[in-house]
Design a protein around this motif. Structure first.
Motif, short mmCIF file in Angstrom:
data_model
loop_
_atom_site.label_atom_id
_atom_site.label_comp_id
_atom_site.label_asym_id
_atom_site.label_seq_id
_atom_site.Cartn_x
_atom_site.Cartn_y
_atom_site.Cartn_z
N ASN A 114 0.82 -1.20 0.00
CA ASN A 114 0.00 0.00 0.00
C ASN A 114 0.86 1.26 0.00
OD1 ASN A 114 -2.13 -1.70 0.06
ND2 ASN A 114 -2.87 -1.15 2.10
N LEU A 115 1.97 1.21 0.77
CA LEU A 115 2.86 2.37 0.84
C LEU A 115 3.55 2.61 -0.50
CD1 LEU A 115 4.54 1.82 4.35
CD2 LEU A 115 2.52 3.18 3.79
N VAL A 116 4.00 1.51 -1.13
CA VAL A 116 4.71 1.65 -2.41
C VAL A 116 3.75 2.16 -3.50
CG1 VAL A 116 6.14 0.48 -4.13
CG2 VAL A 116 6.32 -0.15 -1.74
N VAL A 117 2.52 1.57 -3.50
CA VAL A 117 1.53 2.00 -4.52
C VAL A 117 1.23 3.49 -4.35
CG1 VAL A 117 -0.88 1.75 -5.24
CG2 VAL A 117 0.53 -0.27 -4.85
N ASN A 118 1.09 3.94 -3.06
CA ASN A 118 0.85 5.35 -2.80
C ASN A 118 2.01 6.20 -3.33
OD1 ASN A 118 -1.65 5.32 -1.69
ND2 ASN A 118 -0.98 5.32 0.46
N GLY A 119 3.24 5.69 -3.07
CA GLY A 119 4.43 6.39 -3.55
C GLY A 119 4.39 6.52 -5.07
N MET A 120 4.01 5.44 -5.74
CA MET A 120 3.92 5.47 -7.21
C MET A 120 2.86 6.46 -7.66
SD MET A 120 4.72 1.43 -7.98
CE MET A 120 3.46 1.24 -9.10
N ASP A 121 1.73 6.51 -6.91
CA ASP A 121 0.68 7.50 -7.22
C ASP A 121 1.22 8.92 -7.09
OD1 ASP A 121 -1.14 5.56 -7.68
OD2 ASP A 121 -2.25 5.79 -5.78
N ALA A 122 2.04 9.11 -6.01
CA ALA A 122 2.53 10.46 -5.70
C ALA A 122 3.49 11.00 -6.75
CB ALA A 122 3.20 10.47 -4.32
N VAL A 123 4.15 10.10 -7.48
CA VAL A 123 5.12 10.58 -8.47
C VAL A 123 4.58 10.51 -9.90
CG1 VAL A 123 7.12 9.97 -7.04
CG2 VAL A 123 6.22 8.29 -8.66
N ALA A 124 3.33 10.01 -10.02
CA ALA A 124 2.78 9.74 -11.35
C ALA A 124 2.77 10.97 -12.26
CB ALA A 124 1.37 9.17 -11.22
N HIS A 125 2.54 12.18 -11.67
CA HIS A 125 2.40 13.38 -12.49
C HIS A 125 3.74 14.04 -12.81
CE1 HIS A 125 2.73 14.78 -8.37
NE2 HIS A 125 3.08 15.99 -8.86
N LEU A 126 4.82 13.48 -12.28
CA LEU A 126 6.13 14.11 -12.46
C LEU A 126 6.77 13.68 -13.78
CD1 LEU A 126 7.58 13.58 -8.84
CD2 LEU A 126 6.62 15.69 -9.81
N PRO A 127 7.75 14.42 -14.25
CA PRO A 127 8.47 13.98 -15.45
C PRO A 127 9.11 12.61 -15.21
CG PRO A 127 9.24 16.15 -14.70
CD PRO A 127 8.24 15.68 -13.72
#
Ligand code: ADP
Length: 618
Positions: free
Chosen positions: A516-529
């Motif tokens: 859950n933490l890793v998926v959230n992390g992936m969500d958090a960076v999704a909009h970045l270059p």
């Protein structure tokens, strides 16, 4: 003038008359008096109780105040005419100003004394005789203006008691006063012989106490010692009867039957006992009736209710007496109190403490059970939530899973087609075929592993705690998400600690929390270059007994005031978010005795830390 003087005189006379009437009224009628004449010494327990009984009767029955005088004649110890003359003189002087309304005469000697000398001192006083046996010789002593209440232990009663104690009785041994008083004891010897002709009688009455003690030490079986009160022995030594009897009892090798309540407990097994307090009370009640106006002649002498079978429980035990053999209505004294009676309060306190303790244990057990049930329910709920969460994640990941499966499946297809082509050849290269088949097998295994991983991920396992390698556990999560990360161009990095870290827990649950933490992390960076999308998983040891997993990302970080709120269920800032990922992670980690918290890294991005106790530290 004369008339006035006469009137004054009359007035003075009237005044004096009324005053004297008042004086008489204040003084009241003369108090009534009883004189108790006792044959022996007031200070012996037996006579002391008789006197107490008389006093109790006077107190209870009197309408007016009654004064009781008492005289110990003590004629047995002080015989002789001179003493009697001096006694008469003494009594005359002493009672000259003290009129006596009733005389209570206790004992035969006292009755005899009154017969001889009453006329000289108290000629008019009526007499109540107490503690005298109902025998013609006794009645012959009674003066005209008198009545009596009898008291006597009959020889037959002594024998009944002796037989109850020694059922096969053949011999009785008589111990006591030198039968100087024939009216009280004179008949005993003949009575015993008459009551049981084949009974042997050893008469030690009147013997010297020393000899009595010697003889009673060596009596044959089937014998009993019958005692009367011993005031003096054959040498003329005076004793208190209870003390003399106690000395006999010290040596006696056979049970002793006694005749007075005042001896019980000091000597003897018991018997039909004279009750001195009742003897006194009965005589006292007669005296009060006479004081209240009854004529003594109208009260015929009667037998009192002053003898009762009473036994000493300890002595009964000593002589192995069967209690059912005792005369009906027997009272047994000195019973050892039962355990319950002896330790009533102790037992009650112990029982109460045990009860309270039992109650506390019950309450604690109940609470423990309720807690256990609540815990199980909570775990079930958590597991259900986790399951939901896993399904949601799995749905999201189905695309990447398909990709992961595609690889081995496509490889298998190509390998199979290649093998078919080779086999078409007349001399196929079998080594090549074997090689291809090995590849097919390996790819198939890879596909099976992918499916197996998904299955176990979706499966709702019951919570189980096992020791596990934290680096491997975290590594598996990262591997599992690698395809998804690839699809979203997120770089997943693991930095496992160099040392092995072992924790105890449910592997699937812990992986769920980290995932859950890793998926959230992936969500958090999704909009970045692309080049800035990175999630790093790190494991380390802290404080010597904690394992820490940190998941850091390069995203925008957590809103400053929401660092704790994000762990609450259904808190989400995402359009499609459910808000349960962190709350599940929180529940799982707490259930494992660990802690989860979030912070923003100084260089940007969020870092989630999970600390767990080391397996060895538990
Ligand atoms: P969801 O992901 O469905 O929103 P979560 O409980 O997993 O539910 O997360 C709750 C909220 O916490 C998110 O909506 C987000 O606002 C915040 N959050 C979680 N992880 C991060 C992260 N790595 N960076 C920034 N915010 C985060």
């Amino acid at each position: 003038m004369r008339v006035i003087a006469g009137l004054v005189r009359i007035l003075i006379v009237c005044l004096l008359a009324s005053l004297s009437r008042e004086c008489i009224a204040a003084d009241g009628p003369r108090q009534r008096s009883i004189l108790v004449l006792e044959e022996a010494d007031f200070r012996s327990p037996f006579y002391l109780e008789i006197f107490a009984g008389i006093r109790a009767a006077a107190k209870r029955n009197g309408n007016a105040h009654t004064v009781i005088f008492g005289e110990s004649l003590d004629l047995a110890r002080f015989p002789g005419q001179d003493y009697e003359e001096s006694l008469i003189g003494h009594l005359k002087t002493k009672y000259a100003q003290r009129p006596i309304d009733v005389i209570v005469s206790i004992g035969v000697s006292s009755a005899k004394f009154l017969q001889r000398r009453k006329q000289e001192i108290w000629p008019a006083a009526p007499v109540v005789y107490g503690f005298v046996p109902d025998l013609p010789e006794t009645r012959a002593l009674f003066l005209p203006n008198s009545t009596a209440v009898f008291a006597r232990v009959r020889p037959a009663q002594l024998l009944t008691a002796a037989r109850a104690v020694v059922p096969d009785l053949t011999r009785v041994v008589l111990v006591g006063e030198a039968w100087k008083n024939p009216l009280t004891y004179g008949h005993w010897k003949q009575d015993f012989a008459a009551a049981m002709p084949d009974l042997e009688v050893t008469d030690l009455s009147g013997a010297v106490l020393r000899d009595v003690r010697k003889q009673v030490a060596a009596l044959p079986d089937r014998s009993a010692i019958l005692t009367s009160a011993m005031y003096s022995d054959g040498e003329g030594t005076y004793y208190s009867p209870a003390a003399a009897l106690a000395r006999v009892a010290e040596n006696a090798n056979r049970p002793i039957i006694i005749t007075s309540d005042t001896f019980l407990g000091r000597a003897g097994v018991g018997g039909f006992l004279l009750l001195p307090e009742i003897i006194g009370r009965e005589a006292g009640e007669l005296a009060m009736r006479i004081l209240d106006g009854e004529s003594p002649q109208s009260i015929a002498p009667f037998g009192g209710n002053n003898v009762k079978p009473v036994f000493d429980s300890r002595e009964l035990k000593r002589w192995n007496v069967d209690e059912t053999n005792l005369p009906p209505g027997s009272e047994i004294r000195f019973r050892e109190p039962s355990f319950w009676a002896q330790y009533y309060w102790h037992s009650l306190i112990v029982a109460s403490v045990m009860l309270v303790q039992a109650l506390m244990i019950t309450v604690l057990l109940r609470e423990r059970r309720l807690r256990f049930v609540a815990e199980v329910e909570a775990r079930q709920r958590m597991s259900e939530l986790a399951h939901m969460n896993r399904r949601a994640t799995a749905g999201e990941m189905s695309v990447s899973l398909a990709h992961e499966l595609n690889q081995p499946l496509a490889a298998i297809l190509i390998n199979a087609e290649t093998a078919q082509q080779i086999l078409k050849h007349p001399t196929p290269d079998l080594r090549e075929i074997k090689d291809i088949l090995d590849h097919i097998r390996r790819d198939d295994q890879r596909a099976a592993e992918v499916i197996g991983r998904l299955r176990s991920f979706l499966k709702r396992d019951p919570t189980e705690r096992r020791e596990l390698d934290l680096n491997a556990t975290v590594g598996e999560v990262f591997r599992f998400l690698s395809v998804q990360a690839l699809t979203h161009d997120v770089e997943l990095v693991t930095q496992p600690s160099s040392a092995e870290i072992r924790v105890k827990g449910d592997k699937v649950q812990l992986q769920q929390a980290i995932l859950n933490l890793v998926v959230n992390g992936m969500d958090a960076v999704a909009h970045l270059p692309d080049d800035r999308r990175r999630v790093v998983g790190r494991t380390s040891l802290a404080d010597g007994n904690l394992a820490v997993v940190s998941i850091a990302d390069t995203g925008d970080g957590i809103l400053a005031d929401k660092v704790t709120e994000i762990f609450k269920p259904f808190f989400t800032t995402k359009a499609q978010g459910m808000g349960i990922g962190l709350s599940i992670a929180h529940t799982i980690i707490e259930a494992h005795g660990g802690r989860i918290w979030a912070e923003n890294a100084p260089g940007g991005g969020a870092v989630f830390h999970v600390s767990l106790p080391l397996a060895a530290a538990r």
